[in-house]
Write an enzyme that holds these catalytic residues in place. Structure first.
Site, mmCIF file in Angstrom:
data_model
loop_
_atom_site.group_PDB
_atom_site.id
_atom_site.type_symbol
_atom_site.label_atom_id
_atom_site.label_comp_id
_atom_site.label_asym_id
_atom_site.label_seq_id
_atom_site.Cartn_x
_atom_site.Cartn_y
_atom_site.Cartn_z
ATOM 1 C CG ASP A 1 -2.838 -8.426 0.646
ATOM 2 O OD1 ASP A 1 -2.093 -8.756 1.584
ATOM 3 O OD2 ASP A 1 -3.867 -7.724 0.792
ATOM 4 C CG HIS B 1 -1.983 -1.021 1.218
ATOM 5 N ND1 HIS B 1 -2.848 -1.205 0.162
ATOM 6 C CD2 HIS B 1 -2.304 -1.972 2.134
ATOM 7 C CE1 HIS B 1 -3.662 -2.227 0.426
ATOM 8 N NE2 HIS B 1 -3.351 -2.705 1.624
ATOM 9 C CG HIS C 1 -6.572 -5.385 1.633
ATOM 10 N ND1 HIS C 1 -6.044 -6.295 2.520
ATOM 11 C CD2 HIS C 1 -7.741 -4.941 2.171
ATOM 12 C CE1 HIS C 1 -6.863 -6.398 3.570
ATOM 13 N NE2 HIS C 1 -7.890 -5.594 3.380
ATOM 14 C CG ASP D 1 -4.912 -10.006 3.411
ATOM 15 O OD1 ASP D 1 -4.674 -10.509 2.295
ATOM 16 O OD2 ASP D 1 -4.661 -8.815 3.679
HETATM 17 ZN ZN LIG Z 1 -4.136 -7.198 2.679
#
Ligand SMILES: [Zn+2]
Length: 305
Positions: A163, A126, A165, A244
């Protein structure tokens, strides 16, 4: 056939905050499961060395990097963004997390048929060019990509990010850089609510709905990523390995299991064998359900073997 695992004790000392899901126990959970699985004897463990500021300048602005060095608190913590804290040991951990990926690139480029996994934190995907975000300070996998492109004069590096996200920081750093193909699969909508529409032609995003079943996730990857990677013919494959999306992880609502992480590793290994002498460098991103995280990393490593 060897897998090298890079980590460093400093990665345990970064504390993201009380009750924060991104905790040092994540690394222990992975190590415990490695020992339990017997893989400990097959995996070569190495201590990472810290990244240098010059390595970070390739992916982050000088202003941002210098600011992070200057902000390092002597006690207490400071907020870099609403989810990302920095305390006394955070800079050292972040430098070793980014440095591990450079060590890993050196390792796999020095020999053929090599894979490396960086068991490090804080995570990175991120972190944007000039902004810490979502538990991430420096973009570890982006640092590896930039290093491989510059130091080994590669012209085609693929980054795969599974991931749950969106890897918004990695997209921010490499959008329109045709030397990099970035493939990210993620739950959408979900934090950081980006990536639905890719920002450049070298970005292959797979936004998928909550409760995404393993069969759908695999089918989408086969349909969208594999043709792109085959066409791109990478000289090195880098992986933002976030776990995740596991069904036991309540950070999101994907329904993946460790079998899916083994499967994606096998797919990537086949591609790496075909195009780049098996060279794969993976770095830990998310994964917060400790038992599922440990099992998933072991399954992923088995898939690489
Ligand atoms: Zn994540």
């Amino acid at each position: 056939m060897a897998i090298t695992l890079f980590s460093h004790p400093s990665c345990y000392f970064h504390l993201a905050g009380d009750d924060h899901p991104e905790q040092p126990a994540r690394l222990s959970a992975i190590n415990d499961q490695l020992i339990r699985s017997g893989l400990e004897f097959i995996v070569q463990q190495r201590d990472a060395t810290p990244a240098r500021a010059e390595d970070l300048y390739h992916v982050h602005t000088k202003l941002y990097v210098d600011e992070i060095y200057a902000k390092k608190p002597e006690d207490g913590h400071i907020w870099l963004d609403p989810d990302t804290q920095m305390m006394k040991h955070s800079l050292n951990a972040a430098l070793h997390a980014a440095g591990a990926t450079i060590n890993a690139v050196d390792q796999v480029m020095s020999d053929t048929n090599q894979q490396a996994f960086c068991n490090v934190r804080p995570p990175g995907h991120h972190a944007a060019r000039s902004q810490a975000m979502g538990f991430c300070i420096f973009n570890n996998i982006a640092v590896a990509a930039a290093y491989a492109l510059e130091h080994y004069q590669l012209s085609r590096v693929a980054i795969v990010d599974f991931d749950v996200h969106h890897g918004n920081g990695t997209e921010d750093i490499f959008a329109a850089d045709e030397r990099v193909l970035f493939c990210s699969s993620f739950q959408y909508p979900l934090y950081p609510n980006t990536g639905e529409h890719p920002s450049a032609s070298n970005i292959e995003n797979l936004p998928l709905p909550a409760l995404c079943k393993p069969a759908i996730w695999r089918e989408q990857i086969l349909q969208h990523w594999l043709p792109r990677i085959n066409e791109f013919k990478p000289q090195l494959i880098l992986v933002s390995a976030g776990f995740d999306g596991h069904r036991e992880d309540d950070m999101a609502q994907f329904l993946l299991t460790e079998a899916d992480y083994q499967w994606i590793a096998q797919q990537l290994k086949q591609l790496a064998d075909q195009y780049c002498q098996g060279r794969i460098v993976a770095a830990l991103e998310g994964g917060y359900a400790l038992s599922a995280l440990g099992r998933s990393v072991v399954a992923f490593l088995k898939g690489l073997m």
